[in-house]
Design a protein around this motif. Structure first.
Motif, PDB file in Angstrom:
ATOM      1  N   SER A   1       0.687  -1.177   0.027  1.00  0.00           N
ATOM      2  CA  SER A   1      -0.042  -0.015   0.015  1.00  0.00           C
ATOM      3  C   SER A   1       0.891   1.260   0.174  1.00  0.00           C
ATOM      4  N   SER A   2       1.937   1.355   0.729  1.00  0.00           N
ATOM      5  CA  SER A   2       2.707   2.321   0.935  1.00  0.00           C
ATOM      6  C   SER A   2       3.473   2.654  -0.391  1.00  0.00           C
TER       7      SER A   2
ATOM      8  N   GLN B   1       2.527   1.595  -3.556  1.00  0.00           N
ATOM      9  CA  GLN B   1       1.590   1.761  -4.508  1.00  0.00           C
ATOM     10  C   GLN B   1       1.056   3.395  -4.350  1.00  0.00           C
ATOM     11  N   SER B   2       0.822   3.789  -3.016  1.00  0.00           N
ATOM     12  CA  SER B   2       0.525   5.283  -2.856  1.00  0.00           C
ATOM     13  C   SER B   2       1.691   6.202  -3.587  1.00  0.00           C
TER      14      SER B   2
ATOM     15  N   ALA C   1       1.198   8.689  -6.472  1.00  0.00           N
ATOM     16  CA  ALA C   1       1.667  10.068  -6.338  1.00  0.00           C
ATOM     17  C   ALA C   1       2.539  10.712  -7.356  1.00  0.00           C
TER      18      ALA C   1
ATOM     19  N   TRP D   1       8.789   6.556   1.522  1.00  0.00           N
ATOM     20  CA  TRP D   1       7.198   6.594   1.306  1.00  0.00           C
ATOM     21  C   TRP D   1       6.487   6.890   2.431  1.00  0.00           C
TER      22      TRP D   1
ATOM     23  N   LEU E   1       1.541   3.618   5.193  1.00  0.00           N
ATOM     24  CA  LEU E   1       0.219   3.320   5.240  1.00  0.00           C
ATOM     25  C   LEU E   1      -0.079   1.745   5.464  1.00  0.00           C
TER      26      LEU E   1
END
Length: 391
Positions: free
Chosen positions: A43-44, A46-47, A51, A348, A351
């Motif tokens: 999740s981190s 991919q975020s 971005a 990152w 998340l």
């Protein structure tokens, strides 16, 4: 039996055999930690990637010279840039040409073959605005400096050459001529070929480096709402006579592909975490079966004193759930720690999905319930006289 009494009797085996309890819970904790860490790190990352895609935009297109019918390298028309600029939906166009057989060296003492994989490219001042790039040090080419032996180095080119500064006294040996380094660029995630290039102006490239006027790569920044339309017409507009010789790409597709690979990789690691969790559950079930065999006397005594079968079953099922809860809590903490360390190390945002926070312990409890069900039923099925006789 009261809940407080059930908790006391259910944790009796855990409190008596602490080392075995820790080892039993370890398998579940490893599985939960792996699942939470995979979900958190994925999740981190991919975020951060999303971005980056939003920041760089998906409206950058490139046109590259392809191959002609004979298999040789095609040449894009000299008029390609002017024709693309007239297209509806095109915001910026920046032509570039890689100058073949031209290399850049730190000085004249470097052997000719040791190029470091660096290229020399001719460009115009529109390149920086088209790629939405930034100059790390110094300044970019303009209409004045493009006429003189002045170069701007890409980020990797500057690192390879060992150049950290700019100015009149900083020079490189480029195409058998001394060129002054006017600037160093920040990295271009969507144009990595620029990072490993020394950029010069078209006028000086024509005068000193044999530039013939044909671009080899054009960068096109299109209106965000008309990217598809521009992309479909770009090859025909670039080379109307032979559109098949112009290859059109969207660099952001590579980042999107990385996102898809990241998701597929996460699914694989989630599967491995599930396997580790399954092994941990089998370990808990095995320990609970051994615990039932070791505590036959205790079971028989409790049954003789009036404990019902459901009370004995609840005792051992509670012990299995306690082991699973310990493993799930420890695994959740370990997974969050791994996610935080990896995310901080790579810059990152940390998340951790909500489903990982609550799903980890819940999954651990479910595994503990399944693992402890058979030992609990086996303990409840023991007759008091048989249990006391074989104790």
């Amino acid at each position: 039996m009261r809940a407080a009494d059930l908790l006391t009797t259910g944790t009796l085996g855990v409190r008596r055999r602490r080392a075995r309890a820790v080892l039993s819970a370890l398998g579940i904790s490893i599985g939960i930690a792996a699942i939470v860490a995979v979900l958190g790190v994925t999740s981190s990352s991919q975020s951060a990637l999303l971005a980056q895609i939003d920041r760089l935009g998906t409206n950058l297109l490139t046109v590259v010279n392809g191959r002609d019918l004979g298999g040789g390298e095609a040449r894009l028309p000299v008029e390609a840039t002017a024709m693309i600029r007239r297209m509806a939906g095109v915001l910026h166009v920046a032509p570039t040409t890689q100058l073949a057989d031209r290399s850049v060296y730190r000085n004249v003492l470097v052997p000719v073959g040791q190029t470091g994989g660096l290229a020399v490219r001719a460009c115009d001042p529109a390149l920086l605005a088209t790629l939405d790039g930034r100059v790390r040090r110094g300044r970019f080419l303009d209409t004045a400096t493009a006429r003189y032996p002045v170069t701007v180095l890409g980020y990797e080119a500057a690192r390879t050459l060992g150049i950290t500064g700019t100015g009149p006294d900083v020079r490189v040996w480029l195409g058998r001529h001394w060129f002054t380094v006017a600037g160093i660029l920040d990295p271009f995630p969507l144009a990595p070929e620029i990072d490993r290039s020394a950029l010069v102006g078209f006028p000086v490239a024509a005068r000193l480096l044999g530039y013939d006027g044909h671009p080899s790569r054009l960068y096109v920044r299109a209106d965000q709402d008309r990217v598809g339309q521009v992309s479909g017409l770009l090859a025909m507009t670039t080379n109307p006579a032979h559109p098949e010789e112009a290859d059109v790409h969207r660099p952001s597709d590579a980042l999107t592909a990385r996102l898809a690979v990241s998701r597929s990789g996460a699914a694989l690691f989630l599967g491995l975490g599930a396997v580790a969790l399954l092994v941990g559950g089998i370990g808990v079930g095995n320990i609970m079966v051994i615990s039932v065999l070791e505590r036959r006397g205790e079971i028989g005594l409790r049954r003789a004193l009036g404990a019902a079968r459901r009370h004995v079953a609840a005792q051992f099922l509670t012990e299995s759930l306690v082991l699973a809860a310990i493993g799930g809590t420890a695994g959740l903490a370990a997974g969050c720690l791994v996610t935080t360390v990896v995310s901080r190390a790579r810059g990152w945002e940390v998340l951790i999905p909500a489903e990982a926070v609550w799903g980890g312990p819940v999954t651990a409890l479910a595994v503990g319930a399944v693992a402890g069900l058979y030992p609990a039923l086996r303990a409840a099925a023991l007759a008091p006289t048989d249990a006391l006789r074989t104790a």
